[in-house]
Design a protein around this motif. Sequence first.
Motif, short mmCIF file in Angstrom:
data_model
loop_
_atom_site.label_atom_id
_atom_site.label_comp_id
_atom_site.label_asym_id
_atom_site.label_seq_id
_atom_site.Cartn_x
_atom_site.Cartn_y
_atom_site.Cartn_z
N HIS A 208 0.81 -1.22 0.00
CA HIS A 208 0.00 0.00 0.00
C HIS A 208 0.85 1.26 0.00
CE1 HIS A 208 0.65 1.27 4.21
NE2 HIS A 208 0.68 -0.04 4.51
N TRP A 209 2.13 1.14 0.37
CA TRP A 209 2.96 2.35 0.43
C TRP A 209 3.62 2.70 -0.91
CZ3 TRP A 209 4.25 -1.98 3.58
CH2 TRP A 209 5.30 -2.78 3.09
N SER A 210 3.37 1.92 -1.94
CA SER A 210 3.95 2.23 -3.24
C SER A 210 3.42 3.56 -3.78
CB SER A 210 3.64 1.12 -4.25
OG SER A 210 4.05 1.51 -5.54
N LYS A 211 4.31 4.38 -4.31
CA LYS A 211 3.94 5.66 -4.91
C LYS A 211 3.91 5.60 -6.44
CE LYS A 211 6.15 7.94 -0.97
NZ LYS A 211 7.36 8.68 -0.51
N TYR A 212 4.06 4.41 -6.98
CA TYR A 212 4.11 4.23 -8.43
C TYR A 212 2.70 4.19 -9.02
CZ TYR A 212 9.11 3.24 -8.20
OH TYR A 212 10.45 3.34 -8.01
N VAL A 213 2.54 4.74 -10.21
CA VAL A 213 1.25 4.72 -10.89
C VAL A 213 0.94 3.31 -11.38
CG1 VAL A 213 -0.07 5.60 -12.85
CG2 VAL A 213 1.46 7.13 -11.58
N GLU A 214 1.93 2.65 -11.99
CA GLU A 214 1.77 1.26 -12.41
C GLU A 214 2.64 0.38 -11.52
OE1 GLU A 214 1.88 0.55 -16.61
OE2 GLU A 214 0.80 2.40 -17.07
N GLU A 215 2.76 -0.90 -11.88
CA GLU A 215 3.35 -1.88 -10.96
C GLU A 215 4.77 -1.52 -10.55
OE1 GLU A 215 5.66 -2.98 -14.35
OE2 GLU A 215 3.52 -2.58 -14.28
N ALA A 216 5.00 -1.59 -9.23
CA ALA A 216 6.34 -1.46 -8.69
C ALA A 216 6.85 -2.80 -8.17
CB ALA A 216 6.35 -0.45 -7.55
N ASN A 321 17.14 -9.96 -29.91
CA ASN A 321 16.52 -9.43 -28.70
C ASN A 321 15.00 -9.58 -28.71
OD1 ASN A 321 15.59 -6.47 -27.19
ND2 ASN A 321 17.00 -7.81 -26.12
N LEU A 322 14.42 -9.98 -29.83
CA LEU A 322 12.97 -10.07 -29.94
C LEU A 322 12.37 -11.01 -28.89
CD1 LEU A 322 12.43 -10.16 -33.82
CD2 LEU A 322 11.85 -8.29 -32.24
N GLY A 323 13.08 -12.08 -28.54
CA GLY A 323 12.57 -13.00 -27.53
C GLY A 323 12.41 -12.35 -26.17
N SER A 324 13.30 -11.43 -25.83
CA SER A 324 13.19 -10.71 -24.56
C SER A 324 11.99 -9.76 -24.59
CB SER A 324 14.48 -9.93 -24.28
OG SER A 324 15.58 -10.81 -24.18
N ILE A 325 11.78 -9.10 -25.74
CA ILE A 325 10.62 -8.22 -25.90
C ILE A 325 9.33 -9.04 -25.82
CG2 ILE A 325 9.42 -6.64 -27.46
CD1 ILE A 325 11.92 -5.42 -26.37
N ALA A 326 9.34 -10.23 -26.43
CA ALA A 326 8.14 -11.07 -26.41
C ALA A 326 7.77 -11.47 -24.99
CB ALA A 326 8.36 -12.31 -27.28
N LEU A 327 8.77 -11.82 -24.17
CA LEU A 327 8.51 -12.20 -22.78
C LEU A 327 8.02 -10.99 -21.98
CD1 LEU A 327 8.51 -14.23 -20.51
CD2 LEU A 327 10.98 -13.88 -20.26
N MET A 328 8.61 -9.84 -22.21
CA MET A 328 8.20 -8.61 -21.55
C MET A 328 6.75 -8.26 -21.88
SD MET A 328 9.82 -4.80 -22.11
CE MET A 328 8.78 -4.49 -23.56
N GLU A 329 6.41 -8.36 -23.16
CA GLU A 329 5.05 -8.04 -23.59
C GLU A 329 4.04 -9.03 -23.00
OE1 GLU A 329 2.64 -6.97 -27.73
OE2 GLU A 329 4.44 -8.21 -27.83
N ALA A 330 4.39 -10.31 -22.99
CA ALA A 330 3.49 -11.32 -22.42
C ALA A 330 3.32 -11.11 -20.92
CB ALA A 330 4.04 -12.72 -22.69
N ALA A 331 4.37 -10.66 -20.23
CA ALA A 331 4.27 -10.38 -18.79
C ALA A 331 3.26 -9.28 -18.53
CB ALA A 331 5.64 -9.99 -18.23
N ALA A 332 3.30 -8.23 -19.32
CA ALA A 332 2.34 -7.13 -19.15
C ALA A 332 0.91 -7.60 -19.42
CB ALA A 332 2.72 -5.96 -20.06
N SER A 334 -0.23 -10.69 -19.06
CA SER A 334 -0.66 -11.57 -17.99
C SER A 334 -1.08 -10.79 -16.76
CB SER A 334 0.47 -12.55 -17.64
OG SER A 334 0.10 -13.35 -16.54
N MET A 335 -0.33 -9.76 -16.43
CA MET A 335 -0.68 -8.96 -15.26
C MET A 335 -2.04 -8.30 -15.45
SD MET A 335 1.56 -6.08 -13.27
CE MET A 335 1.25 -4.83 -14.52
N ALA A 336 -2.34 -7.88 -16.67
CA ALA A 336 -3.62 -7.24 -16.96
C ALA A 336 -4.77 -8.25 -17.00
CB ALA A 336 -3.54 -6.49 -18.28
N SER A 337 -4.52 -9.43 -17.54
CA SER A 337 -5.59 -10.41 -17.71
C SER A 337 -5.82 -11.28 -16.49
CB SER A 337 -5.28 -11.32 -18.91
OG SER A 337 -4.18 -12.18 -18.62
N GLY A 338 -4.77 -11.42 -15.66
CA GLY A 338 -4.86 -12.33 -14.53
C GLY A 338 -4.78 -13.78 -14.93
N GLN A 339 -4.34 -14.03 -16.16
CA GLN A 339 -4.27 -15.38 -16.70
C GLN A 339 -2.85 -15.70 -17.13
OE1 GLN A 339 -7.08 -17.29 -16.74
NE2 GLN A 339 -8.17 -15.54 -15.82
#
Length: 347
Positions: A208-216, A321-332, A334-339
Amino acid sequence: MTLKLIHVGLGRWGMDWETTALEAIRDRVETVAVVEAFEPTLEKAKATLKLSDDQCFATLDDALKSVESDAVLITAPMDAHVPLAIKAMRAGRHVLVEKPLAGSVEEAKEAVQVAEETGKVLQVSQNYRFYPAARKAAELVHNEALGDLGTINIDFRQWGNEAEEGTNPHYRFVHPLIFDMAIHHFDLLRLILRQEPVRIYVQQSDPHWSKYVEEAAATMVITFADGTVVSYRGSWVSSDLRTYWTGDWRMECEQGLIYWTGRQGGPHGTDGDKVTIRTRDGKVKDVALDEMPIWGRSAGVLAFIEAIETGIEPENSARRNLGSIALMEAAAKSMASGQVEDVEVVS
């Protein structure tokens, strides 16, 4: 060669590139021009770097037309990375760009396609690859020093929550954990495992003490192609002891554990890099690391120059580097979908 460089984006991190990363290899790199749209920042850079008026520009177009150069270094905000890179490559320059290259695989592929069309080197600065502990950990796994790899547990903890709410630009970053920090760890996983991720589940875990707008803070479970499962916990707002910037890695193998950490940060260079193995009989041994007189971003620039000179694709080219971008994009996603989300296949 001495690389003649146009540098775009001279904010806090861009200036650190000049005074730290590039300063260490000035015999190989010359900054012939800087580009910064915000005039006060441009003026500050001009004074600090002792540049003349004809080396300072508000747009990349003006710099490309006015200054003889070999390459463009882009340390501007992420949204500008691909447009600037494409502009530079179409003007005949090689490009080194800060991570992440883009916020999506689709956008990153646009830049990769232009690099292929123009024959220019397009490299992403994934500088955590260029530290001795990371290289040694990858070597131990590849050589099966302790037999087959089982699971990997990564903890990254920092405290970046001190400034008043709304006063720190980092609080407003797009995905300050996933895009700004975990992308490093994602890329290290691909370096060490030499394979691609296939699935990821992410849950935001901000206190609850996070001051970030999106995930910290977030907890992730990542599955790789051979079934290796990675548990990742990352936080910008942790009250626990801080880790080094690579985080603490515990890699469980058939015959024991590989522990490693690195990139202490600040003036310490590679001093904090460490790899330890503990065999199943309880014996613990520190592993000798290869000396790296040049490391991090500086080493990445030297790899960039080598790629230009030899024509051999660098290990952290934009295409690779595309594989790193793909994992980063999928992480975002997943966090949004909860799946659990699949990671896009990019090779």
